[in-house]
Every structure is written in C-alpha cells, then in structure tokens.
Write an enzyme that holds these catalytic residues in place. Structure first.
Site, PDB file in Angstrom:
ATOM      1  N   ARG A  14      49.134  44.660  42.557  1.00  0.00           N
ATOM      2  CA  ARG A  14      49.080  45.512  41.371  1.00  0.00           C
ATOM      3  C   ARG A  14      47.657  45.824  40.895  1.00  0.00           C
ATOM      4  NH1 ARG A  14      52.796  42.322  37.499  1.00  0.00           N
ATOM      5  NH2 ARG A  14      52.596  40.712  39.087  1.00  0.00           N
ATOM      6  N   GLN A  75      45.461  30.028  54.115  1.00  0.00           N
ATOM      7  CA  GLN A  75      46.919  29.926  54.131  1.00  0.00           C
ATOM      8  C   GLN A  75      47.452  31.228  54.741  1.00  0.00           C
ATOM      9  OE1 GLN A  75      48.979  30.725  50.547  1.00  0.00           O
ATOM     10  NE2 GLN A  75      50.855  29.669  51.145  1.00  0.00           N
ATOM     11  N   ASP A 105      43.701  33.076  38.994  1.00  0.00           N
ATOM     12  CA  ASP A 105      43.594  34.342  38.256  1.00  0.00           C
ATOM     13  C   ASP A 105      43.703  34.182  36.749  1.00  0.00           C
ATOM     14  OD1 ASP A 105      46.224  33.668  38.036  1.00  0.00           O
ATOM     15  OD2 ASP A 105      47.031  35.539  38.841  1.00  0.00           O
ATOM     16  N   ASN A 230      46.955  40.430  36.675  1.00  0.00           N
ATOM     17  CA  ASN A 230      47.735  41.055  37.748  1.00  0.00           C
ATOM     18  C   ASN A 230      47.402  42.521  37.938  1.00  0.00           C
ATOM     19  OD1 ASN A 230      49.420  38.826  38.563  1.00  0.00           O
ATOM     20  ND2 ASN A 230      50.281  38.964  36.513  1.00  0.00           N
ATOM     21  N   ARG A 302      20.628  43.206  30.911  1.00  0.00           N
ATOM     22  CA  ARG A 302      21.390  43.106  32.162  1.00  0.00           C
ATOM     23  C   ARG A 302      21.385  41.723  32.790  1.00  0.00           C
ATOM     24  NH1 ARG A 302      18.779  47.387  35.680  1.00  0.00           N
ATOM     25  NH2 ARG A 302      19.784  46.087  37.253  1.00  0.00           N
ATOM     26  N   ASN A 346       3.206  45.895  21.805  1.00  0.00           N
ATOM     27  CA  ASN A 346       4.016  47.052  21.435  1.00  0.00           C
ATOM     28  C   ASN A 346       4.240  47.923  22.662  1.00  0.00           C
ATOM     29  OD1 ASN A 346       5.329  48.491  19.124  1.00  0.00           O
ATOM     30  ND2 ASN A 346       4.100  50.140  20.019  1.00  0.00           N
ATOM     31  N   ASN A 355       9.617  49.065  38.879  1.00  0.00           N
ATOM     32  CA  ASN A 355       9.594  47.769  39.569  1.00  0.00           C
ATOM     33  C   ASN A 355      10.110  47.855  40.999  1.00  0.00           C
ATOM     34  OD1 ASN A 355      12.150  48.379  38.477  1.00  0.00           O
ATOM     35  ND2 ASN A 355      12.781  46.257  38.698  1.00  0.00           N
ATOM     36  N   TYR A 356      10.701  48.996  41.344  1.00  0.00           N
ATOM     37  CA  TYR A 356      11.409  49.067  42.629  1.00  0.00           C
ATOM     38  C   TYR A 356      10.801  50.135  43.509  1.00  0.00           C
ATOM     39  CZ  TYR A 356      15.340  49.653  45.871  1.00  0.00           C
ATOM     40  OH  TYR A 356      16.128  49.739  47.000  1.00  0.00           O
TER      41      TYR A 356
HETATM   42  C1  UD1 Z   1      54.024  30.483  39.338  1.00  0.00           C
HETATM   43  C2  UD1 Z   1      55.023  29.368  39.073  1.00  0.00           C
HETATM   44  C3  UD1 Z   1      55.677  29.612  37.715  1.00  0.00           C
HETATM   45  C4  UD1 Z   1      54.611  29.686  36.634  1.00  0.00           C
HETATM   46  C5  UD1 Z   1      53.571  30.741  36.971  1.00  0.00           C
HETATM   47  C6  UD1 Z   1      52.405  30.660  36.030  1.00  0.00           C
HETATM   48  C7  UD1 Z   1      55.827  28.739  41.259  1.00  0.00           C
HETATM   49  C8  UD1 Z   1      56.972  28.768  42.189  1.00  0.00           C
HETATM   50  N1  UD1 Z   1      56.011  29.344  40.098  1.00  0.00           N
HETATM   51  O1  UD1 Z   1      54.785  31.676  39.414  1.00  0.00           O
HETATM   52  O2  UD1 Z   1      56.574  28.555  37.409  1.00  0.00           O
HETATM   53  O3  UD1 Z   1      55.211  29.980  35.392  1.00  0.00           O
HETATM   54  O4  UD1 Z   1      53.052  30.520  38.302  1.00  0.00           O
HETATM   55  O5  UD1 Z   1      51.546  31.710  36.266  1.00  0.00           O
HETATM   56  O6  UD1 Z   1      54.833  28.137  41.542  1.00  0.00           O
HETATM   57  N2  UD1 Z   1      49.653  31.862  45.825  1.00  0.00           N
HETATM   58  C9  UD1 Z   1      49.117  31.469  47.034  1.00  0.00           C
HETATM   59  N3  UD1 Z   1      49.924  31.448  48.134  1.00  0.00           N
HETATM   60  C10 UD1 Z   1      51.232  31.776  48.079  1.00  0.00           C
HETATM   61  C11 UD1 Z   1      51.763  32.179  46.843  1.00  0.00           C
HETATM   62  C12 UD1 Z   1      50.956  32.203  45.723  1.00  0.00           C
HETATM   63  O7  UD1 Z   1      47.932  31.138  47.115  1.00  0.00           O
HETATM   64  O8  UD1 Z   1      51.881  31.706  49.135  1.00  0.00           O
HETATM   65  C13 UD1 Z   1      48.781  31.881  44.635  1.00  0.00           C
HETATM   66  C14 UD1 Z   1      48.600  33.250  44.047  1.00  0.00           C
HETATM   67  O9  UD1 Z   1      47.451  33.891  44.583  1.00  0.00           O
HETATM   68  C15 UD1 Z   1      48.431  32.948  42.563  1.00  0.00           C
HETATM   69  C16 UD1 Z   1      49.192  31.651  42.366  1.00  0.00           C
HETATM   70  O10 UD1 Z   1      49.386  31.097  43.648  1.00  0.00           O
HETATM   71  O11 UD1 Z   1      47.085  32.712  42.206  1.00  0.00           O
HETATM   72  C17 UD1 Z   1      50.519  31.852  41.674  1.00  0.00           C
HETATM   73  O12 UD1 Z   1      51.330  32.658  42.479  1.00  0.00           O
HETATM   74  P1  UD1 Z   1      52.348  33.675  41.882  1.00  0.00           P
HETATM   75  O13 UD1 Z   1      53.143  34.270  42.961  1.00  0.00           O
HETATM   76  O14 UD1 Z   1      51.649  34.592  40.951  1.00  0.00           O
HETATM   77  O15 UD1 Z   1      53.271  32.697  41.055  1.00  0.00           O
HETATM   78  P2  UD1 Z   1      54.271  33.092  39.955  1.00  0.00           P
HETATM   79  O16 UD1 Z   1      55.399  33.809  40.574  1.00  0.00           O
HETATM   80  O17 UD1 Z   1      53.546  33.769  38.869  1.00  0.00           O
END
Ligand code: UD1
Ligand code: CA
Length: 423
Positions: A14, A75, A105, A230, A302, A346, A355-356
């Site tokens: 998203r 993964q 995130d 998201n 900056r 001043n 500078n560049y």
């Molecule tokens: C998860 C929780 C949910 C909780 C929510 C809070 C689970 C099953 N559910 O849901 O209970 O309320 O977070 O935000 O855990 N990710 C991986 N590998 C994967 C899947 C996900 O690294 O295979 C990472 C994603 O990048 C993300 C995080 O895990 O940073 C959470 O994944 P996401 O799919 O957003 O979990 P939710 O469905 O939001």
C-alpha cells in the site's frame, strides 16, 4: 543484555513505492532506523536482528552502512510473523536472555516504553509478555483474549475471530518480550491452520500457556506509539504526530514557537530556552541551537547545524553542516553550507557559500572569522577563508583568502552615461 528481532520482511504494497516500506523516511531517518534507535536508546539492548525479505538487499545495505549493532536475516518466502521471527533462531542458538520482537513500521515507539515494558516483564517474572493497547475501534488488530480471572489466554487475529472476540477492545500491539531459552521451542510448534494460512507469531501465547509458563500483557499508555505505517497517508500522519511531540517538548523547555502548525523540527534537534522559532521553518537532521536565537520565518536548517547563543537566521536562509558562533546574523536570502562562521559576523542579504564544485563533485569549506562583514549578494567560492574583521564589499565574488581587517571589492566601477537613453 537484551536482543531485538525486528520484523521487516513484508512488502508494504500500500506504500505504492519502489522503495521498501521500512526505508521510507520521516525527517530523513528511515522507519527501521527509528525502531533500532528506540531499542538502542533503552540502554539495555546490544544487538538487533532485522528480518528482511522484500528488496532484502537494499534494506541490508542500509542496515550494514548505518548500524554496527544490527544485522539482517533473510526470510523467503514470507510465511507469516511467526515464521519471520523464527529466522532469528540460528543467530540466537545459545542465547539465554530476553528478546524483544517488534514490527519494523512503528516509528513512534519510544525507548521509555520499551524500557518500562521489559521492566514489567522482569518484575512479573514473566516468560512471555505481550504489549497490548485499548482501542475504541480495534479495527484489524489481533484481539487479546483473557481468561475469566483476567490472565492472558491467547491472541486471536481479526480474520479468525468470532463476533464476540471481535468486540474485544484490547488489542495486540505486536511487541513481545521473551525469555528466549524458554520460548524458542514455540517456533517449532507453530501451525498455519488459520484464516490466512500463515505461521502466526501470536500463537506463542497459547503455546506458553500450554507449557504452564508465565504469560502476561502490559498495557500501553499512549496508543500513538504503535501507530503503524501502511501507506503514504500514514507516513504523513506519523510525521505530524512526531513533530507535535517534538514541538511540545521544546515549548515545555522554554523555546518559543510562534506557530506549531507550520513549524517542522526533527526529533534530533536540540534547542535552548528563549530561542524564538518564527512560522514556516523546516529544521531537519541533527542540530544544536543555543539560547536567544531567532530563526525564521521561512528558514531551512538541513542538519549538522550548530548555532551558539544570540544567532539570527532570517527569512529564506538555508543552512547546512555549519557552525555559527554567538551574535552572528544571517537575516535574509542566504545559503550557508559546509562553513565555520565566527561571532559578531554580519552576513549580508543574498550571500552564498559556493561550497560545491559540480565538475569535481568536491565540497569545500568556507571559514569566516570573528567580526567579518559580508556585503550583500556576495559569493564566497570555497575553499576560502575570510580572516578576522575583514569586510567584503557588496557583490563580492571571493575566490581567494582575504587577510584580517582588509576590504575586498570585486565589482566593476559604476559608469553613468548621461542622456544615453534619449540618444
Ligand atoms: C500482526 C499481529 C496482530 C497485531 C498486529 C500489530 C500476527 C499474526 N498478527 O498483524 O495480532 O495486532 O501485528 O500491528 O502476528 N512480516 C514479516 N514476514 C512475514 C509477515 C510479516 O517480516 O512473513 C512483518 C511485516 O513486515 C510487518 C510485521 O511483520 O512489519 C507485521 O506483519 P503484518 O502482516 O503487518 O501483521 P498484521 O497482520 O498487522
Ligand atoms: Ca498480515
């Protein structure tokens, strides 16, 4: 010392971006950077394991370049949060301390909350603690299911929940503290027989209870801290929340901020009391601003800017990687980059430090000593030093060092041709 596992393998569809979600930035710092810094700033953690998947190489390169105590584990494919966390098992084979698992995130999470969370875990002699939060509208979060006596039973995902479970307002924030050696066997026991066909990290709660371990939930005080990113719209909202938090801190510390709504200040900017920030300023990166300074309106710092006390940075002035000593003014339409500027200087309107060099791509320094006056519309071509007390006449194009107390003039003499227009 505690270790962290940061889940960051998800695609972030998203965001509609070529950039992986966790490399999106707020005030030029990445989302995953905020998480690692929050963990490191607790002072009780010594290593971060980031689980990467989508555009793993880019995230890994970023982590390796910026964080000496973080490493990445891939993964692939991404089979759920439980599967993601289990990727850290080989790195933590003989580890016997606490592990915090968190999503990559949630840039608003604070080190104070993480510290309180681990302290709660320890004080309750917990083997597994979940960070929970109370929401009037729990939306798509996993729900915290408690037993009649209030003890933690399990976490049920929205997609697997019954109507009764969906009505629960306590949610899983997605942050866990584990006594690693006791909980790590849970990963081998996870099943993907659920609505999403994924290995849910949340199922370790039920597993812990089955093993008669101590499983608890710690309720978050400020829900804002788990605001997740998201979409670009979430990113803009998180930046606004972060800015509000920073501005409130400065106001409480005695900084005067005329218009919090149009002022942007990065969380890594320090400002001393009685400095005034006028409307529409953008202050990015790491900066240190002294007492009684006046910044803006419409100023842009900056990063790597150090201002001593009583410095004035006026409208349409941009400053980068520059130190300015006390009682120096740059009041209008100026660019100061890669510079060291003394006190009581001043800087006339329209001054530019060049500078560049775009041919060599080299950035060079401009050094301006105490009591120098730079006339309006001057260009200081770096590397260049203006020694103490020297004056540069208006429209100076300064390509070599100017000795102390000298006057440097580069403009052509004014010619007035009488009646030239009529002729
Ligand atoms: C998860 C929780 C949910 C909780 C929510 C809070 C689970 C099953 N559910 O849901 O209970 O309320 O977070 O935000 O855990 N990710 C991986 N590998 C994967 C899947 C996900 O690294 O295979 C990472 C994603 O990048 C993300 C995080 O895990 O940073 C959470 O994944 P996401 O799919 O957003 O979990 P939710 O469905 O939001
Ligand atoms: Ca999901």
């Amino acid at each position: 010392m505690v270790k962290s596992i940061i889940l960051a393998a998800g695609k972030g569809t998203r965001m509609k971006s070529e950039t992986p979600k966790v490399l999106h930035t707020i005030f030029d710092k990445t989302l995953v950077g905020y998480i690692i810094d929050a963990v490191n700033d607790t002072g009780i953690a010594d290593e971060n394991i980031v689980i990467v998947g989508h555009q793993a190489e880019r995230v890994e390169e970023y982590i390796n370049q910026n964080y000496s105590n973080a490493k990445c584990v891939q993964q692939s494919p991404q089979l759920g949060t439980g599967h993601a966390a289990s990727m850290a098992l080989p790195c933590l084979k003989d580890f016997d301390g606490e592990v915090i698992i968190l999503n990559g995130d949630i840039p608003l999470i604070t080190s104070e909350t993480l510290k309180d969370f681990v302290e709660f875990h320890r004080a309750n002699k917990s083997d597994l603690t979940v960070l929970s939060a109370l929401f009037d509208n729990p939306a798509t979060y996993g729900r915290i299911i408690r037993n009649a006596d209030g003890s933690l039973n399990s976490i049920v995902e929205e997609k697997d929940a019954t109507a009764e479970q969906k009505a629960v307002k306590e949610i899983n924030a997605g942050i866990y503290c584990l006594n690693w050696s006791k909980i790590k066997s849970a990963f081998g026991a996870l099943k993907s027989s659920n609505a999403q066909g994924e290995y849910y990290l949340t199922d370790i709660v039920k597993w812990g209870n089955e093993q008669k371990l101590s499983v608890n939930a710690f309720i978050l005080k400020n829900n804002e801290e788990i605001f997740g990113i998201n979409s670009k719209s979430n990113l803009a909202e998180a930046a606004r929340l972060m800015n509000d938090r920073t501005i409130k801190k400065h106001l409480d510390n005695g900084v005067m901020i005329i218009d919090p709504l149009t002022t942007w200040i990065s969380p890594e900017t320090e400002i001393e009391a009685d400095t005034v920030i006028y409307p529409s300023c953008y202050i990015n990166g790491k900066n240190k601003i002294g007492r009684n300074c006046k910044i803006g309106p419409f100023a842009h710092l900056r990063g790597d800017v150090i201002l001593e006390d009583n410095v004035k940075i006026g409208n349409f002035v941009e400053v980068k990687k520059t130190t300015i000593k006390s009682h120096t003014n740059a009041c209008h339409l100026t660019y100061l980059g890669d510079s060291e500027i003394g006190s009581n200087v001043n800087i006339g309107a329209g001054t530019i430090t060049a500078n560049y060099n775009p041919l060599t791509k080299v950035k060079s320094k401009t050094i301006i000593k105490d009591n120098v006056k730079i006339g309006s519309n001057s260009v200081l071509v770096a590397p260049v030093t203006i020694e103490e007390g020297a004056n540069v006449g208006a429209v100076g194009v300064i390509t070599k060092n100017i000795p102390a107390w000298a006057l440097a003039i580069t403009r052509a003499p004014l010619r007035v041709l009488e009646n030239w227009v009529k002729k």
